[in-house]
Scaffold this motif. Structure first.
Motif, short mmCIF file in Angstrom:
data_model
loop_
_atom_site.label_atom_id
_atom_site.label_comp_id
_atom_site.label_asym_id
_atom_site.label_seq_id
_atom_site.Cartn_x
_atom_site.Cartn_y
_atom_site.Cartn_z
N PHE A 61 0.88 -1.28 -0.14
CA PHE A 61 0.00 0.02 -0.14
C PHE A 61 0.85 1.20 -0.15
CE2 PHE A 61 -3.40 2.89 1.41
CZ PHE A 61 -4.48 2.11 0.88
N THR A 111 6.92 -0.78 -6.97
CA THR A 111 5.78 -0.64 -7.62
C THR A 111 4.76 0.63 -7.13
OG1 THR A 111 4.37 -2.13 -6.51
CG2 THR A 111 5.84 -2.83 -8.47
N GLY A 159 -1.23 0.80 -6.52
CA GLY A 159 -2.20 0.11 -7.34
C GLY A 159 -1.74 -1.34 -8.08
N ARG A 164 -3.65 3.52 -14.72
CA ARG A 164 -3.58 1.83 -14.60
C ARG A 164 -2.94 1.17 -15.77
NH1 ARG A 164 -2.69 2.40 -9.48
NH2 ARG A 164 -4.75 3.36 -8.36
C1 S3P Z 1 -1.36 4.79 -6.03
C2 S3P Z 1 -0.22 4.80 -5.27
C3 S3P Z 1 0.71 5.58 -5.59
C4 S3P Z 1 0.51 6.11 -7.06
C5 S3P Z 1 -0.93 6.56 -7.12
C6 S3P Z 1 -1.93 5.69 -7.04
C7 S3P Z 1 -2.60 3.65 -5.22
O1 S3P Z 1 2.14 5.15 -5.49
O2 S3P Z 1 0.77 5.14 -7.97
O3 S3P Z 1 -0.96 7.95 -6.35
O4 S3P Z 1 -3.56 3.34 -6.18
O5 S3P Z 1 -2.33 3.16 -4.48
P1 S3P Z 1 2.78 4.81 -4.04
O6 S3P Z 1 2.22 3.64 -3.49
O7 S3P Z 1 4.31 4.87 -4.67
O8 S3P Z 1 2.44 5.95 -3.04
#
Ligand code: S3P
Length: 177
Positions: free
Chosen positions: A9, A76, A79, A57
């Motif tokens: 997360f 990563t 998400g 995505r």
């Molecule tokens: C997201 C996490 C973010 C980034 C975007 C969406 C998510 O990355 O990809 O804001 O959906 O959990 P980090 O996990 O590095 O914060």
């Protein structure tokens, strides 16, 4: 073993641990969000606003599909492990470590972050719900679950480096379930 993927997360420590791991192992480190930002010339909030989350995505999946074949460490985005296709891609091209951090710690790190659009548009309760909803997908994507609770960055890094070393000293053709 080729790539090492850190999943989990937002705010679980993927970037901080990835950087340390890179220093320890001398392998290059890449942050997926950062790579996407470089490629598009836009910030993550701008990408969400202009193209929508779904397009973001797709960019994440494109990154996994096309990123160069190099032994490296990749943090990563939070998400990424939600798509089955992404989980398959990561598991097929490397070792996946899930950084399992308690929500309390996560919230402390992300609550005021302006660069995370999902945090910006949601309440604490909604983010906590998302955390629980995503948990199984992180587990499914991972070869290793790494508990970060009450462990320093150094301890977590050492543990991952140890597993990497252990596996690379075994045969390259080993199948990790
Ligand atoms: C997201 C996490 C973010 C980034 C975007 C969406 C998510 O990355 O990809 O804001 O959906 O959990 P980090 O996990 O590095 O914060």
């Amino acid at each position: 073993m080729n790539k090492v993927y850190l999943v989990g997360f937002m705010g679980c420590g993927k970037s901080a641990i990835g950087k340390r791991l890179s220093f320890f192992t001398k392998l290059p480190f890449y942050d997926m969000d950062h790579e996407i930002v470089q490629k598009t010339g836009m910030t993550i909030p701008q990408i969400f606003e202009t193209f929508g989350e779904e397009r973001f995505r797709e960019m994440e999946t494109e990154f996994l599909q096309t990123f160069r074949d190099e032994k490296c460490i990749i943090a990563t985005g939070g998400g990424v492990a939600m798509r089955k296709e992404n989980r398959k891609l990561m598991r097929a091209t490397g070792l996946v470590f899930f950084l399992d951090a308690p929500f309390r710690d996560i919230w402390r790190r992300i609550a005021t972050d302006k660069n995370r659009p999902i945090v910006q548009r949601s309440s604490r309760a909604e983010i906590e719900q998302l955390y629980h909803k995503r948990y199984d997908a992180y587990k499914q994507s991972a070869h290793f679950i790494v508990q970060t609770r009450q462990r320093s960055l150094s301890k977590v890094t050492e543990y991952i480096a140890f597993q990497m070393e252990r596996l690379s000293s075994e045969t390259d053709s080993i199948e990790i379930p």
